[in-house]
Design a protein around this motif. Structure first.
Motif, PDB file in Angstrom:
ATOM      1  N   VAL A 287      25.880  33.476 -31.355  1.00  7.68           N
ATOM      2  CA  VAL A 287      26.248  34.325 -32.494  1.00  7.68           C
ATOM      3  C   VAL A 287      26.126  33.529 -33.790  1.00  7.68           C
ATOM      4  CG1 VAL A 287      28.102  35.653 -33.564  1.00  7.68           C
ATOM      5  CG2 VAL A 287      27.771  35.746 -31.086  1.00  7.68           C
ATOM      6  N   PHE A 288      26.660  32.310 -33.794  1.00  3.85           N
ATOM      7  CA  PHE A 288      26.599  31.465 -34.990  1.00  3.85           C
ATOM      8  C   PHE A 288      25.169  31.046 -35.308  1.00  3.85           C
ATOM      9  CE2 PHE A 288      30.907  30.215 -33.238  1.00  3.85           C
ATOM     10  CZ  PHE A 288      31.624  30.999 -34.127  1.00  3.85           C
ATOM     11  N   VAL A 289      24.444  30.631 -34.281  1.00  2.00           N
ATOM     12  CA  VAL A 289      23.058  30.188 -34.492  1.00  2.00           C
ATOM     13  C   VAL A 289      22.200  31.350 -34.973  1.00  2.00           C
ATOM     14  CG1 VAL A 289      21.008  29.235 -33.385  1.00  2.00           C
ATOM     15  CG2 VAL A 289      23.264  28.344 -32.789  1.00  2.00           C
ATOM     16  N   GLY A 290      22.375  32.522 -34.344  1.00  2.00           N
ATOM     17  CA  GLY A 290      21.608  33.701 -34.736  1.00  2.00           C
ATOM     18  C   GLY A 290      21.884  34.113 -36.170  1.00  2.00           C
ATOM     19  N   PHE A 291      23.159  34.073 -36.562  1.00  2.00           N
ATOM     20  CA  PHE A 291      23.500  34.416 -37.948  1.00  2.00           C
ATOM     21  C   PHE A 291      22.865  33.425 -38.914  1.00  2.00           C
ATOM     22  CE2 PHE A 291      26.073  34.062 -41.768  1.00  2.00           C
ATOM     23  CZ  PHE A 291      26.128  35.385 -42.186  1.00  2.00           C
ATOM     24  N   SER A 292      22.910  32.147 -38.585  1.00  2.00           N
ATOM     25  CA  SER A 292      22.321  31.122 -39.441  1.00  2.00           C
ATOM     26  C   SER A 292      20.815  31.307 -39.571  1.00  2.00           C
ATOM     27  CB  SER A 292      22.638  29.725 -38.884  1.00  2.00           C
ATOM     28  OG  SER A 292      22.103  28.715 -39.695  1.00  2.00           O
ATOM     29  N   ILE A 293      20.147  31.595 -38.449  1.00  2.00           N
ATOM     30  CA  ILE A 293      18.700  31.833 -38.474  1.00  2.00           C
ATOM     31  C   ILE A 293      18.371  33.046 -39.340  1.00  2.00           C
ATOM     32  CG2 ILE A 293      16.741  32.603 -37.068  1.00  2.00           C
ATOM     33  CD1 ILE A 293      17.818  30.861 -34.808  1.00  2.00           C
ATOM     34  N   GLY A 294      19.180  34.102 -39.204  1.00  2.00           N
ATOM     35  CA  GLY A 294      18.926  35.323 -39.964  1.00  2.00           C
ATOM     36  C   GLY A 294      19.188  35.180 -41.448  1.00  2.00           C
ATOM     37  N   ALA A 295      20.234  34.427 -41.804  1.00  2.00           N
ATOM     38  CA  ALA A 295      20.616  34.308 -43.215  1.00  2.00           C
ATOM     39  C   ALA A 295      19.794  33.262 -43.973  1.00  2.00           C
ATOM     40  CB  ALA A 295      22.102  33.972 -43.317  1.00  2.00           C
ATOM     41  N   SER A 296      19.293  32.254 -43.279  1.00  2.00           N
ATOM     42  CA  SER A 296      18.626  31.131 -43.951  1.00  2.00           C
ATOM     43  C   SER A 296      17.416  31.532 -44.802  1.00  2.00           C
ATOM     44  CB  SER A 296      18.209  30.075 -42.913  1.00  2.00           C
ATOM     45  OG  SER A 296      19.356  29.409 -42.418  1.00  2.00           O
ATOM     46  N   PRO A 297      16.494  32.365 -44.292  1.00  2.00           N
ATOM     47  CA  PRO A 297      15.351  32.728 -45.155  1.00  2.00           C
ATOM     48  C   PRO A 297      15.768  33.479 -46.413  1.00  2.00           C
ATOM     49  CG  PRO A 297      14.880  33.223 -42.863  1.00  2.00           C
ATOM     50  CD  PRO A 297      16.338  32.902 -42.934  1.00  2.00           C
ATOM     51  N   VAL A 298      16.842  34.270 -46.320  1.00  2.00           N
ATOM     52  CA  VAL A 298      17.334  34.987 -47.505  1.00  2.00           C
ATOM     53  C   VAL A 298      17.850  33.988 -48.536  1.00  2.00           C
ATOM     54  CG1 VAL A 298      18.899  36.771 -48.326  1.00  2.00           C
ATOM     55  CG2 VAL A 298      18.015  36.899 -46.003  1.00  2.00           C
ATOM     56  N   ILE A 299      18.615  32.995 -48.059  1.00  2.00           N
ATOM     57  CA  ILE A 299      19.133  31.953 -48.951  1.00  2.00           C
ATOM     58  C   ILE A 299      17.982  31.164 -49.560  1.00  2.00           C
ATOM     59  CG2 ILE A 299      20.460  29.797 -48.991  1.00  2.00           C
ATOM     60  CD1 ILE A 299      22.277  31.053 -46.830  1.00  2.00           C
ATOM     61  N   SER A 300      16.976  30.815 -48.742  1.00  2.00           N
ATOM     62  CA  SER A 300      15.818  30.073 -49.251  1.00  2.00           C
ATOM     63  C   SER A 300      15.077  30.863 -50.326  1.00  2.00           C
ATOM     64  CB  SER A 300      14.850  29.749 -48.107  1.00  2.00           C
ATOM     65  OG  SER A 300      15.424  28.865 -47.185  1.00  2.00           O
ATOM     66  N   PHE A 301      14.919  32.165 -50.090  1.00  2.00           N
ATOM     67  CA  PHE A 301      14.198  33.007 -51.054  1.00  2.00           C
ATOM     68  C   PHE A 301      14.914  33.019 -52.402  1.00  2.00           C
ATOM     69  CE2 PHE A 301      13.425  36.913 -53.329  1.00  2.00           C
ATOM     70  CZ  PHE A 301      12.053  37.074 -53.250  1.00  2.00           C
ATOM     71  N   HIS A 302      16.219  33.276 -52.387  1.00  2.00           N
ATOM     72  CA  HIS A 302      16.953  33.390 -53.646  1.00  2.00           C
ATOM     73  C   HIS A 302      17.105  32.035 -54.326  1.00  2.00           C
ATOM     74  CE1 HIS A 302      17.915  37.648 -53.629  1.00  2.00           C
ATOM     75  NE2 HIS A 302      18.088  37.550 -52.315  1.00  2.00           N
ATOM     76  N   PHE A 303      17.118  30.961 -53.532  1.00  2.00           N
ATOM     77  CA  PHE A 303      17.125  29.632 -54.125  1.00  2.00           C
ATOM     78  C   PHE A 303      15.794  29.368 -54.827  1.00  2.00           C
ATOM     79  CE2 PHE A 303      16.335  24.957 -53.455  1.00  2.00           C
ATOM     80  CZ  PHE A 303      17.211  24.530 -54.441  1.00  2.00           C
ATOM     81  N   GLY A 304      14.683  29.743 -54.163  1.00  2.00           N
ATOM     82  CA  GLY A 304      13.357  29.566 -54.767  1.00  2.00           C
ATOM     83  C   GLY A 304      13.162  30.434 -55.994  1.00  2.00           C
ATOM     84  N   ALA A 305      13.752  31.643 -55.969  1.00  2.00           N
ATOM     85  CA  ALA A 305      13.632  32.566 -57.103  1.00  2.00           C
ATOM     86  C   ALA A 305      14.665  32.281 -58.195  1.00  2.00           C
ATOM     87  CB  ALA A 305      13.795  34.004 -56.606  1.00  2.00           C
ATOM     88  N   LYS A 306      15.546  31.273 -57.950  1.00  2.00           N
ATOM     89  CA  LYS A 306      16.587  30.867 -58.916  1.00  2.00           C
ATOM     90  C   LYS A 306      17.580  31.993 -59.223  1.00  2.00           C
ATOM     91  CE  LYS A 306      13.903  27.153 -61.072  1.00  2.00           C
ATOM     92  NZ  LYS A 306      12.925  27.075 -59.988  1.00  2.00           N
ATOM     93  N   ASN A 307      17.887  32.804 -58.216  1.00  2.00           N
ATOM     94  CA  ASN A 307      18.897  33.858 -58.356  1.00  2.00           C
ATOM     95  C   ASN A 307      20.262  33.291 -57.965  1.00  2.00           C
ATOM     96  OD1 ASN A 307      16.855  35.671 -59.035  1.00  2.00           O
ATOM     97  ND2 ASN A 307      16.553  36.299 -56.899  1.00  2.00           N
ATOM     98  N   THR A 308      20.880  32.567 -58.885  1.00  2.69           N
ATOM     99  CA  THR A 308      22.106  31.826 -58.543  1.00  2.69           C
ATOM    100  C   THR A 308      23.272  32.744 -58.185  1.00  2.69           C
ATOM    101  OG1 THR A 308      22.643  31.677 -60.909  1.00  2.69           O
ATOM    102  CG2 THR A 308      21.478  29.826 -59.923  1.00  2.69           C
ATOM    103  N   ASP A 309      23.373  33.897 -58.845  1.00  4.98           N
ATOM    104  CA  ASP A 309      24.481  34.816 -58.540  1.00  4.98           C
ATOM    105  C   ASP A 309      24.397  35.313 -57.104  1.00  4.98           C
ATOM    106  OD1 ASP A 309      25.553  34.558 -61.045  1.00  4.98           O
ATOM    107  OD2 ASP A 309      24.588  36.363 -61.863  1.00  4.98           O
ATOM    108  N   GLU A 310      23.178  35.663 -56.690  1.00  6.68           N
ATOM    109  CA  GLU A 310      23.013  36.149 -55.318  1.00  6.68           C
ATOM    110  C   GLU A 310      23.192  35.012 -54.323  1.00  6.68           C
ATOM    111  OE1 GLU A 310      22.579  38.820 -52.258  1.00  6.68           O
ATOM    112  OE2 GLU A 310      22.979  39.122 -54.385  1.00  6.68           O
TER     113      GLU A 310
END
Length: 444
Positions: A287-310
């Motif tokens: 459950v923890f690993v799956g959540f991390s795998i699922g959330a990581s690309p979203v975090i990477s995208f918003h970090f790359g797009a510099k969307n700090t609020d999100e």
């Protein structure tokens, strides 16, 4: 409505987006559990102990898939977030081809040295032969296993997390059906071979299906195609994924230490009991690993797009979700501990009692475990492979290894089970410290 990486995520949307990855990892764990169930109940205690003894070695060889998958996903999602889709696909192709070549070479090395390795782990006689037989069959499927675990991450980056679940479902059903047919149907002396063939076949399906999908024209944002060798890309991706590589390597080394300690304190029964806990804990950890795998690309995208609020929003909600999961898991594990132990080793009263008493202690670790996994995955998503690797290294190799060597001297065999709880709590504290230290650096 399709959820995209660029969306704003509420709790509901974040759970919905990560649910296929969670389900994928849970189902992967379930078919591993079914594998253990058939072997323990139909092949016997010694084959079951042999699998648990040699499996950490096989997992060490397969960790390159996690490294290229998680590290590569972070890099590809970041590049896509920066607006360069062509380069993102070139990176994706390079990583897949490189990981597969490495997987083939590792399988060949493992096939040659598996007997020596099993002997070094303390296996002798029938236990040694079972380790060699099972290990060599599984190694045939290793290159496809590398692809399977790598594509689990890339399906999320491709905005197709449900496809990862479908592939895992096909692979899992293949394994379970073949387990039922081959383990039960084969004569006693080759039931272990049947179990190994079932697993290797499932790995072949899990690796080949997504490979074909990405090689052909598809509706995702990623496709395998022509690329060129770029050493800097491989170094960046592997350094990003170093934490997952270290986590899996360390977990396997720790498992070897656990087995060594258990052989000392309780013999083959101890190794078998630990095997039951590992099989069952796979579902909870998934459950923890799956959540991390699922959330990581979203975090990477918003970090790359510099969307700090999100980015702040995602991290805050992820911590709350993981904490809630942890509380629920401890309660569920304690309630069903007896039934879970009986499923695997109910045929042996002494082994059952040992497993049950150990699992009741072991299950307390689920309350802390998710935070270590989440913080490590978070820094991978932020393309900070060094911090992520440090968290993973300390959490698994240092904390768990130290605890499993020290606590049994004080508490006997119960100290082995307490070592998991202590190490996961220390990992929670460590992750919190790193989150605070890096808050200004990443603006979350």
């Amino acid at each position: 409505m399709k959820i995209q990486l660029s969306d704003h995520f509420s709790y509901r949307k974040l759970l919905k987006f990560t649910l296929p990855s969670i389900a994928m990892m849970i189902f992967t764990s379930i078919y591993s559990v079914v594998d253990g169930f058939f072997i323990s109940n139909f092949a016997g205690k010694i084959p079951f102990a042999a699998i648990n003894l040699i499996m950490p070695v096989l997992m060490i060889l397969g960790t390159v898939g996690f490294m290229f998958g998680t590290g590569g996903t972070a890099l590809v999602a970041l590049t896509y977030g920066e607006g360069d889709r062509k380069k993102a696909n070139e990176y994706f192709s390079l990583l897949v081809y490189s990981a597969e070549e490495l997987g083939i070479n590792l399988a060949l090395l493992g096939f040659c040295f598996i007997r020596d390795i099993a002997g070094m782990l303390g296996a002798k006689g029938e236990l040694l032969e079972n380790c060699v037989i099972y290990g060599r069959v599984i190694l045939i499927g290793l290159p496809f296993y590398v692809l399977q675990v790598m594509f689990q991450s890339f399906f999320v980056a491709a905005e197709k997390p449900h496809m990862g679940f479908i592939v895992t479902l096909i692979s899992g059903v293949t394994n379970m059906v073949l387990d039922a047919v081959l383990v039960i149907g084969f004569p006693q002396e080759i039931k272990l071979v049947g179990a190994a063939v079932a697993t290797a076949t499932a790995q072949f399906a899990g690796g080949m299906i997504p490979l074909i999908y990405f090689l052909r024209k598809n509706s995702s944002i990623l496709r395998l195609g022509k690329t060129k060798f770029e050493g800097k890309v491989l170094i960046k991706a592997t350094s990003n994924g170093l934490s997952e590589f270290m986590t899996n390597i360390s977990m396997s080394i720790v498992a070897i230490l656990f087995n060594s300690q258990l052989m000392k304190y309780s013999g083959e029964n101890g190794v078998a009991a630990y095997g039951v806990m590992m099989y069952v804990s796979m579902i909870f950890t998934a459950v923890f690993v799956g959540f991390s795998i699922g959330a990581s690309p979203v975090i990477s995208f918003h970090f790359g797009a510099k969307n700090t609020d999100e980015l702040k929003n995602l991290i805050r909600k992820s911590i709350v979700i993981v904490g809630t999961f942890g509380i629920i898991m401890v309660i569920v594990a304690e309630i069903f501990a007896g039934g879970l132990a009986k499923i695997f080793v109910g045929y042996d009263e002494e082994l059952y009692r040992l497993t049950l008493s150990g699992f009741r202690i072991f299950a307390l670790s689920f309350g802390f475990m998710g935070f270590g996994i989440l913080t490590s995955g978070l820094f991978t998503a932020l393309n900070d492979g060094l911090t992520s690797a440090l968290i993973s290294f300390l959490r698994t190799l240092v904390f768990e290894s130290g605890a499993v060597m020290l606590l049994p001297l004080i508490f006997g065999i119960h100290g082995i089970w307490y070592s998991v709880v202590v190490s996961e709590f220390l990992a929670l504290v460590l992750g919190a410290v790193f989150l605070v230290i890096n808050r200004k650096k990443y603006h979350y």
